[in-house]
Design a protein around this motif. Sequence first.
Motif, PDB file in Angstrom:
ATOM      1  N   UNK A  78      -1.175  19.944 -28.141  1.00  0.00           N
ATOM      2  CA  UNK A  78      -0.125  18.972 -27.873  1.00  0.00           C
ATOM      3  C   UNK A  78       0.251  18.264 -29.167  1.00  0.00           C
ATOM      4  N   UNK A  79       1.524  18.326 -29.549  1.00  0.00           N
ATOM      5  CA  UNK A  79       2.005  17.649 -30.746  1.00  0.00           C
ATOM      6  C   UNK A  79       2.825  16.441 -30.323  1.00  0.00           C
ATOM      7  N   UNK A  80       2.470  15.284 -30.839  1.00  0.00           N
ATOM      8  CA  UNK A  80       3.208  14.055 -30.548  1.00  0.00           C
ATOM      9  C   UNK A  80       3.954  13.652 -31.811  1.00  0.00           C
ATOM     10  N   UNK A  81       5.272  13.502 -31.725  1.00  0.00           N
ATOM     11  CA  UNK A  81       6.045  13.088 -32.888  1.00  0.00           C
ATOM     12  C   UNK A  81       6.787  11.776 -32.661  1.00  0.00           C
ATOM     13  N   UNK A  82       7.212  11.521 -31.455  1.00  0.00           N
ATOM     14  CA  UNK A  82       7.928  10.286 -31.152  1.00  0.00           C
ATOM     15  C   UNK A  82       7.440   9.773 -29.807  1.00  0.00           C
ATOM     16  N   UNK A  83       7.072   8.514 -29.783  1.00  0.00           N
ATOM     17  CA  UNK A  83       6.578   7.942 -28.531  1.00  0.00           C
ATOM     18  C   UNK A  83       6.748   6.435 -28.608  1.00  0.00           C
ATOM     19  N   UNK A  84       7.292   5.844 -27.562  1.00  0.00           N
ATOM     20  CA  UNK A  84       7.470   4.398 -27.529  1.00  0.00           C
ATOM     21  C   UNK A  84       7.113   3.887 -26.139  1.00  0.00           C
TER      22      UNK A  84
END
Length: 121
Positions: free
Chosen positions: A38-44
């Motif tokens: 799982x790659x996370x690049x943008x999260x808010x």
Amino acid sequence: MPSEAVVYGTMQSAPGVKVVGGKAVATLAGSDIFDGGTTITTYQVEATTNDDGEWEVPLIVNGEGKDATTTWTVELFDQFAKSVAKHTGLFIAGPARIDLGDLRRASAANAANAKSAAAVR
């Protein structure tokens, strides 16, 4: 998906009055690869303060990533949407419930330890 930690706090104005209807907005900075690819690049994530000025947000645990390169920024806004505080470079080492102040104090050491561990892997 990576684990989450609950970060919380209480928002108060300068005279110590609790801010009702304010917002805490947390933004993940950077990208990392977590278990299972799982790659996370943008999260808010955001939360509104309750009647006692309290807020809490569930945030991805940075310390579980492969590269240990992501950090969080938490910005607090009063009930008029005016920014009242901004905390950058926050690094969450593990899934737990942690006060924003404690997280601020521990972040630099947690990030350094995680980067050392990533280099060893």
